[in-house]
Design a protein around this motif. Structure first.
Motif, PDB file in Angstrom:
ATOM      1  N   ASN A   1       0.811  -1.224   0.000  1.00  0.00           N
ATOM      2  CA  ASN A   1       0.000   0.000   0.000  1.00  0.00           C
ATOM      3  C   ASN A   1       0.843   1.271   0.000  1.00  0.00           C
ATOM      4  OD1 ASN A   1      -2.936  -0.949   0.370  1.00  0.00           O
ATOM      5  ND2 ASN A   1      -1.872  -2.108   1.946  1.00  0.00           N
ATOM      6  N   PHE A   2       2.138   1.126  -0.213  1.00  0.00           N
ATOM      7  CA  PHE A   2       3.032   2.282  -0.149  1.00  0.00           C
ATOM      8  C   PHE A   2       2.759   3.233  -1.312  1.00  0.00           C
ATOM      9  CE2 PHE A   2       7.100   4.554  -0.381  1.00  0.00           C
ATOM     10  CZ  PHE A   2       7.314   4.835   0.962  1.00  0.00           C
ATOM     11  N   ASP A   3       2.708   4.528  -1.001  1.00  0.00           N
ATOM     12  CA  ASP A   3       2.439   5.549  -2.020  1.00  0.00           C
ATOM     13  C   ASP A   3       3.762   6.021  -2.633  1.00  0.00           C
ATOM     14  OD1 ASP A   3       1.494   7.539  -3.618  1.00  0.00           O
ATOM     15  OD2 ASP A   3       0.817   8.856  -1.999  1.00  0.00           O
TER      16      ASP A   3
ATOM     17  N   THR B   1       9.500  14.621   0.218  1.00  0.00           N
ATOM     18  CA  THR B   1       9.667  14.690   1.677  1.00  0.00           C
ATOM     19  C   THR B   1       8.801  13.646   2.374  1.00  0.00           C
ATOM     20  OG1 THR B   1       7.980  16.442   1.723  1.00  0.00           O
ATOM     21  CG2 THR B   1      10.302  17.128   1.739  1.00  0.00           C
ATOM     22  N   ALA B   2       7.555  13.499   1.893  1.00  0.00           N
ATOM     23  CA  ALA B   2       6.659  12.495   2.485  1.00  0.00           C
ATOM     24  C   ALA B   2       7.152  11.087   2.184  1.00  0.00           C
ATOM     25  CB  ALA B   2       5.237  12.681   1.952  1.00  0.00           C
ATOM     26  N   LEU B   3       7.687  10.901   0.968  1.00  0.00           N
ATOM     27  CA  LEU B   3       8.195   9.594   0.556  1.00  0.00           C
ATOM     28  C   LEU B   3       9.357   9.163   1.456  1.00  0.00           C
ATOM     29  CD1 LEU B   3       7.548   7.614  -1.798  1.00  0.00           C
ATOM     30  CD2 LEU B   3       9.463   8.621  -3.027  1.00  0.00           C
ATOM     31  N   VAL B   4      10.276  10.087   1.684  1.00  0.00           N
ATOM     32  CA  VAL B   4      11.438   9.793   2.535  1.00  0.00           C
ATOM     33  C   VAL B   4      10.999   9.520   3.972  1.00  0.00           C
ATOM     34  CG1 VAL B   4      13.548  10.753   3.535  1.00  0.00           C
ATOM     35  CG2 VAL B   4      13.035  11.101   1.103  1.00  0.00           C
TER      36      VAL B   4
ATOM     37  N   LYS C   1      10.021   5.450   8.359  1.00  0.00           N
ATOM     38  CA  LYS C   1       9.155   4.808   9.350  1.00  0.00           C
ATOM     39  C   LYS C   1       9.165   3.291   9.175  1.00  0.00           C
ATOM     40  CE  LYS C   1       5.968   8.680  10.045  1.00  0.00           C
ATOM     41  NZ  LYS C   1       4.567   9.180   9.829  1.00  0.00           N
ATOM     42  N   ILE C   2       9.180   2.861   7.908  1.00  0.00           N
ATOM     43  CA  ILE C   2       9.229   1.418   7.645  1.00  0.00           C
ATOM     44  C   ILE C   2      10.552   0.842   8.136  1.00  0.00           C
ATOM     45  CG2 ILE C   2       9.188  -0.359   5.863  1.00  0.00           C
ATOM     46  CD1 ILE C   2       7.454   1.495   4.180  1.00  0.00           C
ATOM     47  N   LEU C   3      11.653   1.519   7.809  1.00  0.00           N
ATOM     48  CA  LEU C   3      12.969   1.046   8.241  1.00  0.00           C
ATOM     49  C   LEU C   3      13.074   1.003   9.767  1.00  0.00           C
ATOM     50  CD1 LEU C   3      15.315   2.915   5.715  1.00  0.00           C
ATOM     51  CD2 LEU C   3      14.712   0.482   5.723  1.00  0.00           C
TER      52      LEU C   3
ATOM     53  N   PRO D   1      16.198  -4.904   6.334  1.00  0.00           N
ATOM     54  CA  PRO D   1      16.076  -3.576   5.723  1.00  0.00           C
ATOM     55  C   PRO D   1      16.849  -3.464   4.416  1.00  0.00           C
ATOM     56  CG  PRO D   1      17.405  -3.476   7.721  1.00  0.00           C
ATOM     57  CD  PRO D   1      16.777  -4.830   7.681  1.00  0.00           C
ATOM     58  N   LEU D   2      17.974  -4.188   4.316  1.00  0.00           N
ATOM     59  CA  LEU D   2      18.756  -4.164   3.075  1.00  0.00           C
ATOM     60  C   LEU D   2      17.943  -4.759   1.931  1.00  0.00           C
ATOM     61  CD1 LEU D   2      21.392  -3.636   1.571  1.00  0.00           C
ATOM     62  CD2 LEU D   2      22.196  -5.901   2.317  1.00  0.00           C
TER      63      LEU D   2
END
Length: 708
Positions: A413-415, A421-424, A429-431, A493-494
């Motif tokens: 569901n990632f946009d 800025t929102a993408l980063v 948050k996921i990391l 995460p990698l």
């Protein structure tokens, strides 16, 4: 008199005798009856100073803390008191094996030592407005519940957007009240730079842990201290080293006077959700679906987590906040289901519904529209029963169970089209989730969830990967899980970064993503199968809510909690939990020594020797009670629920006495039915808080407060 008539009058008496201490009241809608009740119970301050959008008032010091708790501003430099368990995640994020501030506590000696909390924010209420008529005049004639909801959502968006266009710095939210029969607009101001200032050791802030959770008597110092920062013009700003402490329009004064049994007490905060007007059919579904799923699934997951946490201190720190959050409402669900049965809540609700049905039959205007309301509602819930149960277990087992499926669902569901800025920010948050995840633990949880879900639902509700387990892996859950975690790139995460950076990679090909997709598709299928019944339930509950209010038109109704600011009020008092037992209205440090001795060897009740020595010395100074001892916690009959954690508990003059942090076991069904004889709000005494702050190096923080 006929038995039916006596029964009707008895029920009428029961349901219309609203105690002054019952209710979570909207500050903007305090009628004469409620105001009078507050004064009669002992309120001394001017009621108009509780809330005033034009002038500084007490409500200006109350915040929504992080979207899940409450808090109160206690200094002109933006200090906020809230619960330890509300700040627990932030405290955990700043903890490590080398610097374990969960265990040891923390105090910032100056502004530069105050620790930024990236995911935290506080929200101030600016004003509220009744927009009911604007919405209902457009939707009231629609027969289709789906069309009604679609149009309602559109109107809500328009109203919220109008506010945003006038001022893009505020947050506008329209909430439904009374089952969708009323709508109110709330306008908020968010401050995103919030920093940790003080936290007691967990031996104080979490004393008793799961054993004492939802219990009285209680001896938990459940508090922590944060500070709000703003830009140099006192406006909201993202974190920056240039930001300065926020200066609020109103600061809650602190009282050292304490309280006596019968003292007036009011609570201001953001209660999350109650279901006081839900039908008996809805209560029964809640018990057998959401609550039972939490009990069955979280109990298995938490046992695994706890075993690993007890073996490894690093794991204990990583999983502390997750375990705390999960176990809180696991135990709540157990207590709620027990209380519903023991207190006969369903029987009481059914009695009221029988009264309602008679009233409908005897009232021509109601009979014409609502004669079959209850039978239709009953039938709709029965149609949805198996689906509701399945979706609850599916959500608990896979979307709230293994973290790998949670991560995969987020990625699905990632946009990717969001602003940079929102993408980063979203990617960070996921990391962040990986920092507190251990793959070996998650594998064990996943295997346990496969088994648990299979045991509690019908075969038709199993996601497609169960067929894969049966055919490809010969029914071996562990072999499936081993293969899943060995092949998915999302376990590290990698691997996630490789997926994001490789434009040729087909996301669906990742094993974990395909499993998450199976879960989501099964959830969609289950929800879709019960959509018609769900629409009938939404409509039926709305009509049921309105009918009850019309039947008892003389009654002083308050709306269910929905995370908008609410006031509850009552008195400090003990209670009798069962025959022959009496609970006092406060506890002292003496009880800490008793529990430490009683639970010797139990880490949940461990307290550092130097803290026990300080308590034993008894040098409590100005924070002592009349007997020169130290009060720790106290109880009132204030009406609270989840979300009220961290709510300010004020005395008759509007001075802070403590912070609400829990309810009591005997009244766990309080979200459905308030019982004035049993239901209690547990608070931590502000004098205990200040004593600990001062004795753990926070004297400079005490100097910021307005103490009376």
């Amino acid at each position: 008199m006929k038995k039916q008539t006596i029964f009707f009058l008895l029920l009428l008496l029961i349901t219309t005798s609203i105690h002054a201490d019952e209710g979570m009241w909207m500050l903007t809608n305090l009628n004469k009856q409620t105001r009078k009740a507050m004064k009669e119970l002992g309120l001394q301050m001017n009621i108009d100073k509780l809330y005033n959008p034009q002038k500084p008032s007490l409500s200006d010091a109350v915040v929504n803390f992080g979207g899940f708790c409450s808090g109160v501003v206690v200094s002109s430099d933006g200090l906020v008191f809230t619960n330890h368990h509300c700040g627990f995640n932030a405290i955990q994020q700043h903890s490590s094996v080398e610097r374990d501030i969960l265990k040891d506590g923390y105090v910032a000696e100056n502004y530069t030592q105050e620790l930024p909390c990236e995911e935290l924010y506080v929200r101030f209420l600016l004003r509220t407005e009744d927009v009911t008529q604007r919405i209902l005049r457009e939707v009231s004639l629609l027969e289709s519940e789906e069309m009604r909801q679609t149009l309602t959502d559109s109107l809500i968006y328009v109203i919220q957007n109008e506010v945003y266009e006038q001022d893009s710095t505020v947050v506008a939210i329209v909430d439904a009240f009374y089952g969708g029969n009323e709508f109110w607009l709330s306008v908020y101001q968010d401050y995103d730079d919030v920093r940790l200032v003080f936290a007691p050791p967990t031996s104080i802030g979490k004393f008793g842990w799961d054993t004492d959770n939802w219990m009285w008597p209680r001896h938990t110092g459940d508090f922590s201290v944060f500070r709000i920062y703003a830009d140099k013009n006192n406006n909201p700003a993202r974190y920056s080293a240039d930001n300065v402490p926020y200066h609020p329009p109103y600061v809650a004064p602190v009282s050292l006077d304490g309280y006596a049994e019968g003292s007036f007490c009011m609570t201001l905060g953001y209660p999350g959700s109650t279901e006081r007007y839900l039908s008996s059919f809805g209560i029964e579904e809640m018990m057998l679906s959401q609550n039972q799923a939490m009990i069955d699934v979280r109990g298995v997951k938490q046992e695994i987590w706890k075993r690993w946490m007890n073996k490894d201190n690093e794991i204990a720190i990583k999983y502390a906040a997750k375990y705390d959050e999960s176990s809180n409402y696991w135990k709540n669900s157990i207590g709620t289901n027990n209380a519903i049965r023991e207190l006969g809540i369903l029987e009481k609700k059914r009695g009221m519904e029988a009264t309602l049905q008679r009233w409908i039959r005897q009232t021509p205007t109601e009979r014409e529209q609502l004669l079959h309301l209850l039978t239709d509602l009953d039938l709709a819930y029965k149609k949805r029963r198996s689906a509701a149960r399945a979706i609850s277990y599916l959500s608990e087992a896979f979307m709230n169970g293994p973290e790998l499926t949670q991560l995969a669902a987020i990625i699905l569901n990632f946009d990717y089209e969001a602003e940079e800025t929102a993408l980063v920010s979203n990617f960070k948050k996921i990391l962040k989730q990986y920092e507190n995840m251990d793959a070996n633990i998650d594998k064990e949880v996943f295997a346990a969830m496969l088994k648990t879900y299979r045991e509690h639902v019908e075969p038709e509700f199993l996601p497609d990967f169960y067929n894969t387990i049966a055919t490809v892996y010969n029914g071996n859950d562990q072999a499936f899980v081993d293969s899943l975690y060995a092949s998915s790139k999302l376990t590290t995460p990698l691997g996630l970064q490789l997926i994001v950076n490789d434009s040729t990679f087909n996301l669906i090909e990742d094993f974990a993503v395909s499993v998450a997709l199976d879960v989501l598709m099964k959830g969609y299928e289950i929800n879709n199968s019960s959509m018609e019944a769900t629409e009938q339930i939404v409509r039926g509950e709305r009509l049921f809510n309105a009918a009850v209010r019309r039947m008892y038109a003389h009654r002083n109704f308050y709306p269910d909690a929905n995370f908008t600011m609410r006031l509850s009020f009552g008195t400090i008092r003990g209670y009798n939990p069962y025959d022959g037992a009496t609970y006092n209205y406060y506890t002292t440090t003496k009880g800490i020594f008793e529990k430490v001795k009683q639970h010797q060897g139990d880490t949940d009740f461990y307290v550092q020797p130097d803290i026990l020595k300080a308590f034993s010395d008894g040098e409590f100074g100005k924070y002592a009670n009349d007997e020169k001892g130290m009060n720790v916690c106290f109880i009132s009959d204030n009406d609270i629920t989840g979300g009220n954690s961290g709510s300010a508990m004020f005395n008759a003059k509007g001075e802070l006495m403590g912070l609400a942090f829990d309810g009591n076991w005997e009244a766990m069904s309080g979200d459905i039915l308030y019982d004035p004889n049993l239901q209690r709000c547990i608070g931590v005494d502000v004098r205990y808080m200040l004593y600990l702050i001062e004795n753990f190096g926070g004297r400079h923080l005490i100097e910021e407060l307005t103490i009376r």
